[in-house]
Design a protein around this motif. Structure first.
Motif, mmCIF file in Angstrom:
data_model
loop_
_atom_site.group_PDB
_atom_site.id
_atom_site.type_symbol
_atom_site.label_atom_id
_atom_site.label_comp_id
_atom_site.label_asym_id
_atom_site.label_seq_id
_atom_site.Cartn_x
_atom_site.Cartn_y
_atom_site.Cartn_z
ATOM 1 N N SER A 169 70.567 29.858 49.062
ATOM 2 C CA SER A 169 70.335 28.243 49.035
ATOM 3 C C SER A 169 70.253 27.212 49.094
ATOM 4 N N THR A 170 71.817 27.472 49.271
ATOM 5 C CA THR A 170 73.148 26.730 49.781
ATOM 6 C C THR A 170 73.249 26.305 50.942
ATOM 7 N N SER A 171 74.795 26.840 51.636
ATOM 8 C CA SER A 171 75.478 26.357 52.094
ATOM 9 C C SER A 171 74.800 27.835 53.243
ATOM 10 N N VAL A 172 73.175 28.006 53.735
ATOM 11 C CA VAL A 172 72.560 28.777 54.431
ATOM 12 C C VAL A 172 71.251 27.205 55.223
ATOM 13 N N ILE A 173 71.044 26.822 54.164
ATOM 14 C CA ILE A 173 70.173 26.011 54.737
ATOM 15 C C ILE A 173 71.249 24.281 54.963
ATOM 16 N N GLU A 174 72.232 24.219 54.173
ATOM 17 C CA GLU A 174 72.663 22.551 54.674
ATOM 18 C C GLU A 174 73.408 23.300 55.897
ATOM 19 N N ILE A 175 73.897 23.754 56.813
ATOM 20 C CA ILE A 175 74.210 24.003 57.678
ATOM 21 C C ILE A 175 73.052 24.205 58.402
ATOM 22 N N LYS A 176 71.989 24.523 57.983
ATOM 23 C CA LYS A 176 71.228 24.501 59.408
ATOM 24 C C LYS A 176 70.479 22.842 59.456
ATOM 25 N N LYS A 177 70.278 22.397 58.304
ATOM 26 C CA LYS A 177 69.725 21.045 58.125
ATOM 27 C C LYS A 177 71.142 19.998 58.867
ATOM 28 N N VAL A 178 72.280 20.553 59.621
ATOM 29 C CA VAL A 178 73.133 19.551 60.018
ATOM 30 C C VAL A 178 72.607 20.263 61.327
ATOM 31 N N ILE A 179 72.883 21.917 62.184
ATOM 32 C CA ILE A 179 72.729 21.772 63.521
ATOM 33 C C ILE A 179 70.896 21.330 63.657
ATOM 34 N N ASP A 180 69.972 20.868 62.101
ATOM 35 C CA ASP A 180 68.725 20.653 63.269
ATOM 36 C C ASP A 180 69.198 19.072 63.549
ATOM 37 N N VAL A 181 69.366 18.473 62.944
ATOM 38 C CA VAL A 181 69.729 16.436 63.054
ATOM 39 C C VAL A 181 70.427 16.511 64.158
ATOM 40 N N VAL A 182 71.852 17.084 64.352
ATOM 41 C CA VAL A 182 72.510 16.234 65.444
ATOM 42 C C VAL A 182 72.544 17.290 67.115
ATOM 43 N N ARG A 183 71.779 18.312 66.705
ATOM 44 C CA ARG A 183 71.393 19.023 67.989
ATOM 45 C C ARG A 183 70.415 18.217 68.986
ATOM 46 N N GLU A 184 70.040 17.452 69.005
ATOM 47 C CA GLU A 184 68.850 17.006 69.812
ATOM 48 C C GLU A 184 69.502 15.925 70.808
ATOM 49 N N ASP A 185 70.771 15.842 70.608
ATOM 50 C CA ASP A 185 71.655 14.245 71.054
ATOM 51 C C ASP A 185 72.412 15.375 71.295
ATOM 52 N N PRO A 186 73.224 14.998 73.087
ATOM 53 C CA PRO A 186 74.118 15.330 74.002
ATOM 54 C C PRO A 186 75.467 14.559 73.074
ATOM 55 N N GLU A 187 75.794 13.514 72.958
ATOM 56 C CA GLU A 187 76.872 12.956 72.142
ATOM 57 C C GLU A 187 77.110 13.112 71.023
ATOM 58 N N ASN A 188 76.216 14.475 70.225
ATOM 59 C CA ASN A 188 76.947 15.541 68.853
ATOM 60 C C ASN A 188 77.082 16.332 69.790
ATOM 61 N N ILE A 189 77.572 17.015 70.523
ATOM 62 C CA ILE A 189 77.983 18.134 71.094
ATOM 63 C C ILE A 189 79.455 18.732 70.050
ATOM 64 N N ASN A 190 80.020 17.670 69.390
ATOM 65 C CA ASN A 190 81.363 18.532 68.393
ATOM 66 C C ASN A 190 80.355 18.633 66.890
ATOM 67 N N LEU A 191 79.737 18.181 66.956
ATOM 68 C CA LEU A 191 79.445 17.851 65.323
ATOM 69 C C LEU A 191 78.190 19.380 65.912
ATOM 70 N N LEU A 192 77.903 19.662 66.435
ATOM 71 C CA LEU A 192 76.624 20.822 66.684
ATOM 72 C C LEU A 192 77.827 21.955 66.445
ATOM 73 N N SER A 193 79.063 21.735 67.568
ATOM 74 C CA SER A 193 79.300 23.266 68.284
ATOM 75 C C SER A 193 80.219 23.634 66.714
ATOM 76 N N ILE A 194 80.800 22.465 65.460
ATOM 77 C CA ILE A 194 81.928 22.832 64.634
ATOM 78 C C ILE A 194 80.639 23.533 63.643
ATOM 79 N N ALA A 195 79.283 22.754 63.785
ATOM 80 C CA ALA A 195 78.479 22.991 62.841
ATOM 81 C C ALA A 195 77.979 24.866 63.097
#
Length: 515
Positions: free
Chosen positions: A97-123
């Motif tokens: 109910s905390t970190s699992v949901i939080e990191i999924k939200k990050v991944i869902d937001v950044v994954r569509e933009d190729p420019e966010n490849i580092n944000l996606l990879s680190i997440a």
């Protein structure tokens, strides 16, 4: 320079938020309630929750007690000390109910933009960190279907087998490390560990790969060797400057303070003038005796005994000869000599501005020493072991002047405790993982627990307190909350059947076979 925590908290304030979230009550903010997810701030929240969830119940009381680093005379908090009260292990499940949901939200937001490849990879790398802890504690857990309740109303996610989870975690680490691109943007100051340093995140990914690869030695040695070699080739954390850590601050906001110091002070050690501690806790005899018998200079950084000075004021005395640990499971009422037992050092461990060590080069050097012993790494085991000891001593300098250990003291320690070149494989393994037991004290009890289950080291004598839940054996797995049997019964029961048929402290995870 503006501190990372100031940056984060000012950013969180700008979000449109509502109600409270556990761990951030004093701020009255809840990033999960924001209509728009700001990935930098949500990633920060995932980092903080990823390292701190259920620290007292899991790391301090259950693992710290069972690994005989901490002790208590009381029964209710004696999850590890006396193998009581399995409910303390339930609350690590709160990560869902905390970190699992939080990191999924990050991944869902950044994954569509190729420019966010580092944000996606680190997440993705951090998601692997979160889930490797969960599966190492509980075994089979919801993984592929975890965190989707708000999207598709799946409130009964299936439990993936740990073998499949490990396969995917290792894949995620490899793909994410390879995808990192120094020319692209990062989380910047939202990254409390590396401030967006791509080279260091790549090392972190391969270090986690080394950790997970070595976890497989008892279940699939060939697969373990393959991943260990791949991790070493990729490059793991070896330099002191590359240690993964979060630097906390001594601030009015509780969430900005080091969670270990805050937890221990609230749990046991707030008032040295008090003759008792809330949970009856002290440092354990097994641990203190080992540090004293090996003349380990970290003893003075870790432990104190509170004594009265000439004016009658209690002061923290670090004198090695005075340090004494409380025996595990010895007492069921307040011991008359309670005051003589050692407690955590207020000038290091109990400081609100302490760093938290997420992943260290000391651990990496110890894993490399085992890899060298197995013939998976071309290095002299004695040299990598010495490097591990030096790194484990050097990390205390992160606590400032109080934590610094001189080179002369480290040299003396190594001269009196050299690597056992002439010993058997098991004797060398014992030396490696007893050293890890000391190096990761309080910072990563989860790894101490995992490596004890995998190797059997350090050698610990189980306690057998009357009425304990394990039949006098040291716990080997956390217990899944009973609410899962109520709300996700079919998947829960199927998973428990795969793990010995019981949901108990004595059950074993996949990589920890009985034979």
């Amino acid at each position: 320079m503006k501190s990372l925590f100031q940056y984060i908290f000012s950013g969180l304030f700008l979000l449109t938020l509502a109600s409270c979230d556990k761990g951030f009550e004093e701020m009255n903010v809840n990033p999960n309630a924001s209509e728009t997810v700001v990935p930098e701030y949500m990633f920060t929240k995932a980092l903080l929750d990823g390292v701190s969830t259920n620290y007292v119940g899991a790391a301090y009381l259950t693992i710290g007690g069972s690994m005989q680093q901490t002790a208590t005379y009381k029964e209710v908090p004696a999850a590890g000390d006396k193998y009581f009260n399995e409910t303390y292990s339930y609350t690590s499940w709160e990560a869902y109910s905390t970190s699992v949901i939080e990191i999924k939200k990050v991944i869902d937001v950044v994954r569509e933009d190729p420019e966010n490849i580092n944000l996606l990879s680190i997440a993705r790398i951090w998601r692997a960190f979160i889930f490797h802890r969960l599966t190492d504690l509980y075994g089979d857990i919801p993984y592929t279907e975890a965190g989707f309740a708000s999207e598709n109303q799946n409130y009964t996610p299936k439990y993936d087998e740990q073998s499949a989870i490990y396969t995917d975690l290792l894949k995620e680490l490899e793909e994410s490390a390879n995808a990192l691109d120094a020319s692209k943007s990062t989380f910047g100051d939202g990254d409390l560990i590396y401030s967006g340093n791509i080279t260091k995140w790549k090392q972190f990914a391969y270090s986690l790969m080394l950790r997970l690869g070595m976890r497989l030695t008892n279940i699939d040695a060939s697969l373990a060797e393959s991943w260990v070699k791949k991790a070493i080739a990729g490059g793991v954390v070896l330099n002191n400057a590359d240690v993964a850590s979060i630097q906390y601050v001594d601030a009015s906001q509780v969430a900005q303070r080091n969670f270990i110091a805050t937890s221990l002070l609230n749990t046991d050690y707030l008032d040295p003038q008090n003759v008792d501690n809330i949970e009856g806790g002290k440092l354990a005899k097994t641990f203190i005796d080992y540090l004293k018998n090996t003349n380990d200079p970290r003893l003075n950084k870790i432990a104190v005994v509170w004594v009265r000075n000439a004016t009658g004021t209690y002061v923290a005395d670090t004198t090695a000869a005075l340090q004494e640990g409380m025996p595990n499971a010895r007492y069921n009422s307040f011991p008359s000599n309670f005051a003589v037992f050692s407690e955590p050092n207020p000038n290091t461990i109990l400081r609100f501005d302490s760093p938290h060590l997420v992943l260290t080069n000391a651990e990496m050097y110890l894993l490399l020493t085992e890899a060298a012993l197995r013939g998976w790494y071309s290095a002299n085991p004695a040299e990598t072991y010495q490097a591990a000891v030096r790194a484990g001593m050097a990390q205390w300098s992160l606590w400032g002047a109080y934590g610094q250990i001189s080179d002369a003291k480290v040299d003396y320690y190594l001269s009196k405790n050299p690597f056992n070149n002439g010993g058997s494989f098991d004797e060398k393994l014992e030396q490696i993982y007893t050293q890890l037991w000391v190096s990761l004290f309080l910072q990563d009890e989860y790894e101490i627990f995992a490596n004890w289950r995998r190797t059997g080291y350090p050698q610990l004598t189980p306690t057998n307190y009357p009425g304990n839940l394990t039949g006098g054996t040291i716990p080997r797995r956390f217990v899944v909350p009973l609410t899962e049997e109520s709300y996700n019964r079919e998947n829960f029961r199927e998973a428990m059947q795969r793990q010995g048929g019981t949901n108990a402290l004595t059950s074993r995870v996949w990589w920890d076979p009985a034979n």
